[in-house]
Design a protein around this motif. Structure first.
Motif, PDB file in Angstrom:
ATOM      1  N   VAL A  91       0.822  -1.213   0.000  1.00  0.00           N
ATOM      2  CA  VAL A  91       0.000   0.000   0.000  1.00  0.00           C
ATOM      3  C   VAL A  91       0.855   1.261   0.000  1.00  0.00           C
ATOM      4  CG1 VAL A  91      -1.751   1.310   1.281  1.00  0.00           C
ATOM      5  CG2 VAL A  91      -1.887  -1.192   1.180  1.00  0.00           C
ATOM      6  N   PHE A  92       2.000   1.214   0.708  1.00  0.00           N
ATOM      7  CA  PHE A  92       2.855   2.397   0.847  1.00  0.00           C
ATOM      8  C   PHE A  92       4.251   2.093   0.310  1.00  0.00           C
ATOM      9  CE2 PHE A  92      -0.200   2.348   4.427  1.00  0.00           C
ATOM     10  CZ  PHE A  92      -0.939   3.491   4.100  1.00  0.00           C
ATOM     11  N   PRO A  93       4.394   2.033  -1.019  1.00  0.00           N
ATOM     12  CA  PRO A  93       5.652   1.567  -1.620  1.00  0.00           C
ATOM     13  C   PRO A  93       6.834   2.495  -1.391  1.00  0.00           C
ATOM     14  CG  PRO A  93       4.159   2.425  -3.294  1.00  0.00           C
ATOM     15  CD  PRO A  93       3.368   2.352  -2.031  1.00  0.00           C
ATOM     16  N   GLY A  94       6.605   3.758  -1.074  1.00  0.00           N
ATOM     17  CA  GLY A  94       7.714   4.682  -0.868  1.00  0.00           C
ATOM     18  C   GLY A  94       8.164   4.797   0.563  1.00  0.00           C
ATOM     19  N   CYS A  95       7.665   3.920   1.401  1.00  0.00           N
ATOM     20  CA  CYS A  95       7.924   4.005   2.832  1.00  0.00           C
ATOM     21  C   CYS A  95       9.357   3.599   3.175  1.00  0.00           C
ATOM     22  CB  CYS A  95       6.953   3.100   3.569  1.00  0.00           C
ATOM     23  SG  CYS A  95       6.397   3.769   5.128  1.00  0.00           S
ATOM     24  N   GLY A  96       9.930   4.269   4.174  1.00  0.00           N
ATOM     25  CA  GLY A  96      11.262   3.893   4.634  1.00  0.00           C
ATOM     26  C   GLY A  96      11.230   2.936   5.807  1.00  0.00           C
ATOM     27  N   ARG A  97      10.148   2.952   6.557  1.00  0.00           N
ATOM     28  CA  ARG A  97      10.033   2.073   7.723  1.00  0.00           C
ATOM     29  C   ARG A  97       8.581   1.678   7.925  1.00  0.00           C
ATOM     30  NH1 ARG A  97      11.841   3.493  13.941  1.00  0.00           N
ATOM     31  NH2 ARG A  97      13.636   2.204  13.464  1.00  0.00           N
ATOM     32  N   ILE A  98       8.366   0.370   8.079  1.00  0.00           N
ATOM     33  CA  ILE A  98       7.038  -0.159   8.414  1.00  0.00           C
ATOM     34  C   ILE A  98       7.205  -1.168   9.536  1.00  0.00           C
ATOM     35  CG2 ILE A  98       5.138  -1.640   7.630  1.00  0.00           C
ATOM     36  CD1 ILE A  98       5.327  -0.307   4.909  1.00  0.00           C
ATOM     37  N   ILE A  99       6.475  -0.957  10.605  1.00  0.00           N
ATOM     38  CA  ILE A  99       6.512  -1.869  11.747  1.00  0.00           C
ATOM     39  C   ILE A  99       5.083  -2.262  12.095  1.00  0.00           C
ATOM     40  CG2 ILE A  99       7.064  -2.135  14.191  1.00  0.00           C
ATOM     41  CD1 ILE A  99       9.423  -0.274  13.787  1.00  0.00           C
ATOM     42  N   ALA A 100       4.822  -3.559  12.126  1.00  0.00           N
ATOM     43  CA  ALA A 100       3.529  -4.082  12.564  1.00  0.00           C
ATOM     44  C   ALA A 100       3.718  -4.764  13.911  1.00  0.00           C
ATOM     45  CB  ALA A 100       2.963  -5.068  11.542  1.00  0.00           C
ATOM     46  N   GLU A 101       2.819  -4.475  14.832  1.00  0.00           N
ATOM     47  CA  GLU A 101       2.851  -5.051  16.175  1.00  0.00           C
ATOM     48  C   GLU A 101       1.438  -5.475  16.561  1.00  0.00           C
ATOM     49  OE1 GLU A 101       5.511  -5.413  18.137  1.00  0.00           O
ATOM     50  OE2 GLU A 101       6.927  -3.751  17.855  1.00  0.00           O
ATOM     51  N   VAL A 102       1.333  -6.310  17.573  1.00  0.00           N
ATOM     52  CA  VAL A 102       0.029  -6.743  18.051  1.00  0.00           C
ATOM     53  C   VAL A 102      -0.691  -5.565  18.704  1.00  0.00           C
ATOM     54  CG1 VAL A 102       0.883  -7.473  20.327  1.00  0.00           C
ATOM     55  CG2 VAL A 102      -1.158  -8.553  19.345  1.00  0.00           C
ATOM     56  N   ASP A 103      -2.022  -5.546  18.588  1.00  0.00           N
ATOM     57  CA  ASP A 103      -2.800  -4.438  19.149  1.00  0.00           C
ATOM     58  C   ASP A 103      -2.678  -4.351  20.663  1.00  0.00           C
ATOM     59  OD1 ASP A 103      -4.251  -6.801  19.557  1.00  0.00           O
ATOM     60  OD2 ASP A 103      -6.190  -5.899  19.128  1.00  0.00           O
ATOM     61  N   LEU A 104      -2.320  -5.441  21.313  1.00  0.00           N
ATOM     62  CA  LEU A 104      -2.156  -5.418  22.763  1.00  0.00           C
ATOM     63  C   LEU A 104      -1.021  -4.485  23.181  1.00  0.00           C
ATOM     64  CD1 LEU A 104      -3.146  -6.542  25.466  1.00  0.00           C
ATOM     65  CD2 LEU A 104      -1.572  -8.463  25.166  1.00  0.00           C
ATOM     66  N   LEU A 105       0.028  -4.409  22.374  1.00  0.00           N
ATOM     67  CA  LEU A 105       1.117  -3.484  22.676  1.00  0.00           C
ATOM     68  C   LEU A 105       0.644  -2.040  22.548  1.00  0.00           C
ATOM     69  CD1 LEU A 105       4.071  -3.107  23.469  1.00  0.00           C
ATOM     70  CD2 LEU A 105       4.667  -3.215  21.032  1.00  0.00           C
ATOM     71  N   ALA A 106      -0.230  -1.779  21.568  1.00  0.00           N
ATOM     72  CA  ALA A 106      -0.822  -0.438  21.454  1.00  0.00           C
ATOM     73  C   ALA A 106      -1.619  -0.112  22.703  1.00  0.00           C
ATOM     74  CB  ALA A 106      -1.718  -0.360  20.226  1.00  0.00           C
ATOM     75  N   ALA A 107      -2.388  -1.094  23.194  1.00  0.00           N
ATOM     76  CA  ALA A 107      -3.175  -0.881  24.403  1.00  0.00           C
ATOM     77  C   ALA A 107      -2.269  -0.528  25.579  1.00  0.00           C
ATOM     78  CB  ALA A 107      -3.999  -2.122  24.727  1.00  0.00           C
ATOM     79  N   ALA A 108      -1.191  -1.273  25.742  1.00  0.00           N
ATOM     80  CA  ALA A 108      -0.275  -1.027  26.850  1.00  0.00           C
ATOM     81  C   ALA A 108       0.392   0.339  26.722  1.00  0.00           C
ATOM     82  CB  ALA A 108       0.774  -2.137  26.913  1.00  0.00           C
ATOM     83  N   ARG A 109       0.883   0.663  25.533  1.00  0.00           N
ATOM     84  CA  ARG A 109       1.566   1.941  25.341  1.00  0.00           C
ATOM     85  C   ARG A 109       0.590   3.121  25.461  1.00  0.00           C
ATOM     86  NH1 ARG A 109       5.769   0.363  20.338  1.00  0.00           N
ATOM     87  NH2 ARG A 109       7.385  -0.488  21.729  1.00  0.00           N
ATOM     88  N   GLY A 110      -0.621   2.944  24.939  1.00  0.00           N
ATOM     89  CA  GLY A 110      -1.591   4.023  25.011  1.00  0.00           C
ATOM     90  C   GLY A 110      -2.135   4.231  26.408  1.00  0.00           C
ATOM     91  N   LEU A 111      -2.388   3.151  27.126  1.00  0.00           N
ATOM     92  CA  LEU A 111      -2.963   3.238  28.466  1.00  0.00           C
ATOM     93  C   LEU A 111      -1.931   3.601  29.527  1.00  0.00           C
ATOM     94  CD1 LEU A 111      -5.192   0.042  28.274  1.00  0.00           C
ATOM     95  CD2 LEU A 111      -6.079   2.371  28.571  1.00  0.00           C
ATOM     96  N   LEU A 112      -0.705   3.092  29.355  1.00  0.00           N
ATOM     97  CA  LEU A 112       0.298   3.216  30.409  1.00  0.00           C
ATOM     98  C   LEU A 112       1.506   4.075  30.041  1.00  0.00           C
ATOM     99  CD1 LEU A 112       0.121  -0.538  31.440  1.00  0.00           C
ATOM    100  CD2 LEU A 112      -0.550   1.375  32.914  1.00  0.00           C
ATOM    101  N   GLY A 113       1.670   4.362  28.763  1.00  0.00           N
ATOM    102  CA  GLY A 113       2.838   5.136  28.367  1.00  0.00           C
ATOM    103  C   GLY A 113       4.116   4.385  28.677  1.00  0.00           C
ATOM    104  N   ASN A 114       4.953   4.972  29.522  1.00  0.00           N
ATOM    105  CA  ASN A 114       6.214   4.335  29.904  1.00  0.00           C
ATOM    106  C   ASN A 114       6.167   3.743  31.309  1.00  0.00           C
ATOM    107  OD1 ASN A 114       7.193   7.060  28.180  1.00  0.00           O
ATOM    108  ND2 ASN A 114       8.012   5.098  27.507  1.00  0.00           N
ATOM    109  N   ARG A 115       4.953   3.648  31.867  1.00  0.00           N
ATOM    110  CA  ARG A 115       4.799   3.092  33.214  1.00  0.00           C
ATOM    111  C   ARG A 115       4.472   1.601  33.134  1.00  0.00           C
ATOM    112  NH1 ARG A 115       0.415   4.318  35.180  1.00  0.00           N
ATOM    113  NH2 ARG A 115      -0.552   5.343  33.379  1.00  0.00           N
ATOM    114  N   PRO A 116       5.030   0.784  34.013  1.00  0.00           N
ATOM    115  CA  PRO A 116       4.652  -0.632  34.038  1.00  0.00           C
ATOM    116  C   PRO A 116       3.244  -0.787  34.599  1.00  0.00           C
ATOM    117  CG  PRO A 116       6.148  -0.133  35.844  1.00  0.00           C
ATOM    118  CD  PRO A 116       6.082   1.108  35.005  1.00  0.00           C
ATOM    119  N   GLY A 117       2.595  -1.902  34.231  1.00  0.00           N
ATOM    120  CA  GLY A 117       1.265  -2.156  34.763  1.00  0.00           C
ATOM    121  C   GLY A 117       0.536  -3.233  33.999  1.00  0.00           C
ATOM    122  N   PHE A 118      -0.768  -3.280  34.224  1.00  0.00           N
ATOM    123  CA  PHE A 118      -1.644  -4.271  33.593  1.00  0.00           C
ATOM    124  C   PHE A 118      -2.480  -3.564  32.536  1.00  0.00           C
ATOM    125  CE2 PHE A 118      -5.590  -6.546  33.037  1.00  0.00           C
ATOM    126  CZ  PHE A 118      -5.227  -7.880  33.043  1.00  0.00           C
ATOM    127  N   ALA A 119      -2.598  -4.180  31.356  1.00  0.00           N
ATOM    128  CA  ALA A 119      -3.398  -3.609  30.267  1.00  0.00           C
ATOM    129  C   ALA A 119      -4.234  -4.700  29.619  1.00  0.00           C
ATOM    130  CB  ALA A 119      -2.504  -2.946  29.223  1.00  0.00           C
TER     131      ALA A 119
END
Length: 286
Positions: free
Chosen positions: A83-111
């Motif tokens: 879809v994005f042929p001119g891209c320099g970087r593409i990273i796919a991760e599980v949505d659970l990591l998005a939940a953790a990063r969005g909910l907790l930022g850089n703090r440890p915890g449960f998500a």
């Protein structure tokens, strides 16, 4: 330009960041590589991107998606390179990591995620350190919209609904037993189909006790089968994202109290929080 996406099985929240700091948010359908083939996802993204977005100008993509684990990460990244042929970087991760990063930022915890599907983890402030597999739509996903929807459908088909609820369900959906079985067992995206019936419980004429008991039992099973299985789980606050957790928050908080766990952030979505995480220069993406 940087593109960030948080994708569940039902919808994907996107944000485009330009070099000047402008943020453009938009929504497409959800993409789960376990349930949709590559060509479908490619065409859907191309067809649903806002017309103002020039795909060749996208230089970085961070895509967090349901089902983006193991070999499916490569599948999703291949889709995005197409879809994005001119891209320099593409990273796919599980949505659970998005939940953790969005909910907790850089703090440890449960998500956790409580949406069409469910997932849970312990997070150390950077990566997921413990995850009990939710086992997906068929074997698990307790507490999810799909699980609640399956229960609604089975109650309807087995005459376990109050008569008033059954009549209301039929009047709203006009589905025969054969049509329901065909959708669940023969059509694609059965998890999304089942989860769609969760909104029926918010209908003002649905028997409130029926709704309450169904959702409470579903959340209790979620805690019994997943949350309480983490060592010392109740020393953490419970943070979650997803429409099911958010819209049934009062019932969720009752179950949290049963399991002696404090409520944390309970959000319907977190694309703005995820964008803030990626805009923090202290964060490094590997």
């Amino acid at each position: 330009m940087i593109l960030i996406a948080d994708s569940g099985s039902t919808k994907t929240d996107w944000c485009l960041l330009d070099p000047a700091g402008k943020r453009d948010y938009f929504v497409t359908e959800g993409y789960n590589p376990h349930f949709s083939d590559e060509q479908h996802i490619i065409q859907s993204i191309k067809n649903n991107l806002p017309v103002a977005i020039e795909r060749t100008r996208i230089k970085e993509v961070y895509f967090y998606g349901a089902g983006c684990q193991d070999d499916k990460i490569e599948v999703m990244e291949r889709v995005l390179w197409n879809v994005f042929p001119g891209c320099g970087r593409i990273i796919a991760e599980v949505d659970l990591l998005a939940a953790a990063r969005g909910l907790l930022g850089n703090r440890p915890g449960f998500a956790a995620i409580l949406g069409t599907g469910t997932n849970t983890c312990i997070y150390d402030g950077n990566r997921i350190t413990d995850n009990i597999d939710s086992l997906g739509f068929i074997l698990g996903d307790e507490g999810s919209g799909a699980a609640i929807g399956k229960k609604i459908l089975s109650d309807y088909l087995r005459n376990k609904m109050p008569e008033s609820v059954k009549a209301l369900f039929y009047n709203n959906y006009q589905l025969s037993p054969a049509e329901i079985i065909a959708q669940v067992y023969g059509a694609p995206m059965a998890n999304r189909f089942c989860a769609g019936f969760t909104r029926f419980l918010k209908h003002p004429e649905v028997d409130s006790d029926y709704c309450y008991q169904l959702v409470r039992n579903s959340f209790t099973t979620f805690f019994n089968q997943l949350v309480s299985c983490y060592p010392a789980y109740n020393r953490y606050a419970f943070n979650c994202v997803g429409s099911v957790g958010y819209h049934f928050k009062p019932i969720l908080e009752e179950v949290l109290n049963d399991f002696r766990m404090e409520p944390g952030r309970i959000l319907p979505s977190l694309i703005t929080e995820l964008v803030a995480y990626h805009c923090n220069p202290e964060n490094i993406y590997t």
